[in-house]
Design a protein around this motif. Structure first.
Motif, short mmCIF file in Angstrom:
data_model
loop_
_atom_site.label_atom_id
_atom_site.label_comp_id
_atom_site.label_asym_id
_atom_site.label_seq_id
_atom_site.Cartn_x
_atom_site.Cartn_y
_atom_site.Cartn_z
N UNK A 240 0.83 -1.21 0.00
CA UNK A 240 0.00 0.00 0.00
C UNK A 240 0.86 1.26 0.00
N UNK A 241 1.96 1.21 -0.76
CA UNK A 241 2.85 2.36 -0.86
C UNK A 241 2.54 3.14 -2.14
N UNK A 242 3.14 4.32 -2.25
CA UNK A 242 2.95 5.16 -3.42
C UNK A 242 4.11 5.00 -4.41
N UNK A 243 3.85 5.13 -5.70
CA UNK A 243 4.93 4.99 -6.70
C UNK A 243 5.98 6.09 -6.56
N UNK A 244 7.20 5.75 -6.94
CA UNK A 244 8.31 6.71 -6.99
C UNK A 244 8.48 7.48 -5.68
N UNK A 245 8.35 6.78 -4.57
CA UNK A 245 8.43 7.41 -3.26
C UNK A 245 9.45 6.68 -2.39
N UNK A 246 10.25 7.45 -1.65
CA UNK A 246 11.25 6.86 -0.76
C UNK A 246 10.66 6.67 0.64
N UNK A 247 10.86 5.49 1.20
CA UNK A 247 10.33 5.15 2.52
C UNK A 247 11.47 4.73 3.45
N UNK A 248 11.25 4.96 4.76
CA UNK A 248 12.20 4.56 5.79
C UNK A 248 11.61 3.44 6.62
N UNK A 249 12.44 2.44 6.90
CA UNK A 249 12.01 1.31 7.73
C UNK A 249 13.09 1.02 8.76
N UNK A 250 12.67 0.37 9.86
CA UNK A 250 13.64 -0.14 10.83
C UNK A 250 13.10 -1.43 11.43
N UNK A 251 14.03 -2.29 11.79
CA UNK A 251 13.67 -3.62 12.30
C UNK A 251 14.46 -3.86 13.60
N UNK A 252 13.77 -4.45 14.60
CA UNK A 252 14.47 -4.87 15.81
C UNK A 252 13.98 -6.26 16.20
N UNK A 253 14.81 -6.95 16.92
CA UNK A 253 14.43 -8.27 17.43
C UNK A 253 13.82 -8.12 18.82
N UNK A 254 13.05 -9.12 19.23
CA UNK A 254 12.51 -9.11 20.60
C UNK A 254 12.64 -10.51 21.20
N UNK A 255 12.69 -10.55 22.53
CA UNK A 255 12.76 -11.80 23.28
C UNK A 255 12.02 -11.57 24.60
N UNK A 256 12.09 -12.53 25.50
CA UNK A 256 11.40 -12.39 26.78
C UNK A 256 12.33 -12.79 27.93
N UNK A 257 12.25 -12.04 29.01
CA UNK A 257 12.84 -12.41 30.30
C UNK A 257 11.65 -12.76 31.20
N UNK A 258 11.34 -14.03 31.23
CA UNK A 258 10.11 -14.42 31.90
C UNK A 258 8.95 -14.01 31.01
N UNK A 259 8.14 -13.12 31.55
CA UNK A 259 7.02 -12.60 30.75
C UNK A 259 7.29 -11.19 30.25
N UNK A 260 8.46 -10.67 30.58
CA UNK A 260 8.80 -9.31 30.20
C UNK A 260 9.53 -9.30 28.86
N UNK A 261 9.03 -8.52 27.86
CA UNK A 261 9.71 -8.45 26.58
C UNK A 261 10.98 -7.60 26.66
N UNK A 262 11.98 -8.02 25.93
CA UNK A 262 13.22 -7.25 25.80
C UNK A 262 13.51 -7.08 24.32
N UNK A 263 14.17 -5.98 23.97
CA UNK A 263 14.34 -5.61 22.57
C UNK A 263 15.80 -5.32 22.24
N UNK A 264 16.14 -5.56 20.98
CA UNK A 264 17.48 -5.21 20.50
C UNK A 264 17.49 -3.77 20.03
N UNK A 265 18.64 -3.30 19.63
CA UNK A 265 18.72 -2.01 18.95
C UNK A 265 18.14 -2.16 17.53
N UNK A 266 17.88 -1.02 16.89
CA UNK A 266 17.28 -1.04 15.56
C UNK A 266 18.33 -1.15 14.45
N UNK A 267 17.92 -1.75 13.36
CA UNK A 267 18.65 -1.68 12.09
C UNK A 267 17.74 -0.98 11.11
N UNK A 268 18.26 0.01 10.35
CA UNK A 268 17.42 0.84 9.49
C UNK A 268 17.79 0.68 8.02
N UNK A 269 16.83 0.98 7.15
CA UNK A 269 17.06 0.92 5.71
C UNK A 269 16.05 1.84 5.02
#
Length: 381
Positions: free
Chosen positions: A102-131
């Motif tokens: 659902x993006x627009x033609x000829x348009x530049x977009x920014x994204x970032x991705x991070x991993x997640x895990x759990x310490x017990x029931x508490x979520x923990x996250x990595x730093x982001x990687x961007x593109x």
């Protein structure tokens, strides 16, 4: 599990040693809040690596990455409306790709991705990687066919095609009909390239070509219909051109047969330009006698083969030859009276020839009576 045991071990060591300093090498994971209490900072999973745009369309971008062994999944965010917004949460760490739609033609977009895990029931996250990634230009549902396809030039073994630019296309695909089927011979990836030369062809042979435009839209390219053209290579030039029999008023041209041609065109150079002498109607005529020439005169000739591409005449390159006519010979009937001396070797057309001034006895009669084989070079021309 090993990571969690390591964290517990570090906490125990801090309590036993009573240290109030940050653990060496772990400044952002644990710190002591009092002599007997520790605040445990969550052990973050490793971030993704090699994040990149793996595919593009006019309305979508595909993200690919290398996952983390310590992750339970991934969170993908997109920057829009001035802030980062989550667009996906992948709970399977083996899934290391995502298609943003659902993006627009000829348009530049920014994204970032991070991993997640759990310490017990508490979520923990990595730093982001961007593109960043740019979608393709909008793709129409159809593409107009290529216009203006024509033969620009040709030789005995090549044909150069040209056509009008299709500004809506990404490029062109060119095919040749051979061995009973259409075969691709070129994919041109620039729509500004509007010429193509096909080589290694055979002389005076008919060929069929077709071309279509295309729009590069990832896995779903758009093609125009085909535009087709026929074209014929040039016939070979003649070989073995030479001057055969010659007289004072004619020269005979001879040459070798060119099997794949319709015939030959012979021309002579006179009065400052080339003038046609003959066009044969068959390639089996291999000689021509140029007549009504002047004695002892040098003449230039040229010859080419010809054929047709439909109604368009085709000509080979020219081959050239030069020849000189013979000295004029007087026939027995012209003139009736000639002059000679008994000791001379020629007959004369005039009694007043300068070469006879010293002769005391000049005879006259017919050429046969003179018994001389040739005319005087002075008065005979």
């Amino acid at each position: 599990m090993i990571r969690k045991l390591a964290a517990v071990f570090l906490c125990v060591m801090l309590v036993l040693t009573g240290s109030s300093a940050a653990i060496a090498g772990q400044p952002n994971q644990y710190r002591q809040t009092s002599a007997l209490q520790l605040e445990k900072l969550s052990m973050s999973p490793q971030p993704v690596t090699d994040l990149k745009i793996g595919g593009r369309a006019s309305n979508a971008l595909r993200l690919n990455w290398v996952g983390s062994d310590s992750a339970s999944g991934y969170i993908i965010e997109q920057y829009k409306e001035g802030e980062w917004k989550r667009i996906a949460r992948l709970a399977d760490p083996a899934v290391q790709t995502y298609r943003a739609v659902h993006l627009f033609p000829s348009t530049t977009y920014k994204f970032r991705v991070m991993t997640f895990d759990f310490e017990g029931t508490k979520p923990v996250y990595s730093s982001y990687a961007s593109v960043n990634g740019t979608t393709l230009k909008a793709v129409p549902a159809t593409l107009a066919p290529v216009q203006g396809l024509k033969t620009v030039s040709r030789t005995v073994d090549s044909i150069r095609l040209g056509w009008s630019q299709n500004s809506s296309a990404s490029g062109y695909i060119l095919e040749q009909y051979k061995n009973g089927k259409w075969t691709r011979i070129a994919k041109i990836t620039n729509n500004q390239t509007i010429f193509y030369k096909i080589s290694n062809l055979t002389d005076y042979t008919s060929y069929q070509f077709r071309i279509k435009g295309y729009i590069d839209n990832g896995a779903h390219p758009v093609y125009s219909s085909y535009t087709t053209i026929g074209s014929v290579t040039l016939p070979m030039a003649v070989t073995g051109l030479n001057i055969g029999t010659r007289t004072s008023g004619s020269l005979q041209l001879n040459w070798s047969k060119v099997e794949k041609s319709n015939g030959y065109i012979i021309e002579i150079y006179k009065d400052g330009s080339w003038k046609r002498l003959m066009k044969t109607g068959s390639n089996g005529i291999l000689t021509y006698r140029a007549s009504k020439l002047s004695p002892r005169t040098l003449y230039q000739f040229r010859i080419c083969t010809y054929g047709f591409d439909g109604k368009v005449p085709l000509y080979s390159s020219y081959q050239y030859v030069s020849g000189t006519t013979e000295t004029s010979q007087i026939t027995p009937t012209h003139p009736k009276i000639v002059y000679w001396t008994a000791s001379g070797s020629v007959y004369h057309l005039s009694k007043d020839c300068p070469t006879l001034k010293r002769s005391k006895k000049i005879q006259s009669g017919s050429i046969a009576e003179s018994k001389k084989s040739r005319v005087c070079n002075v008065c005979g021309h």
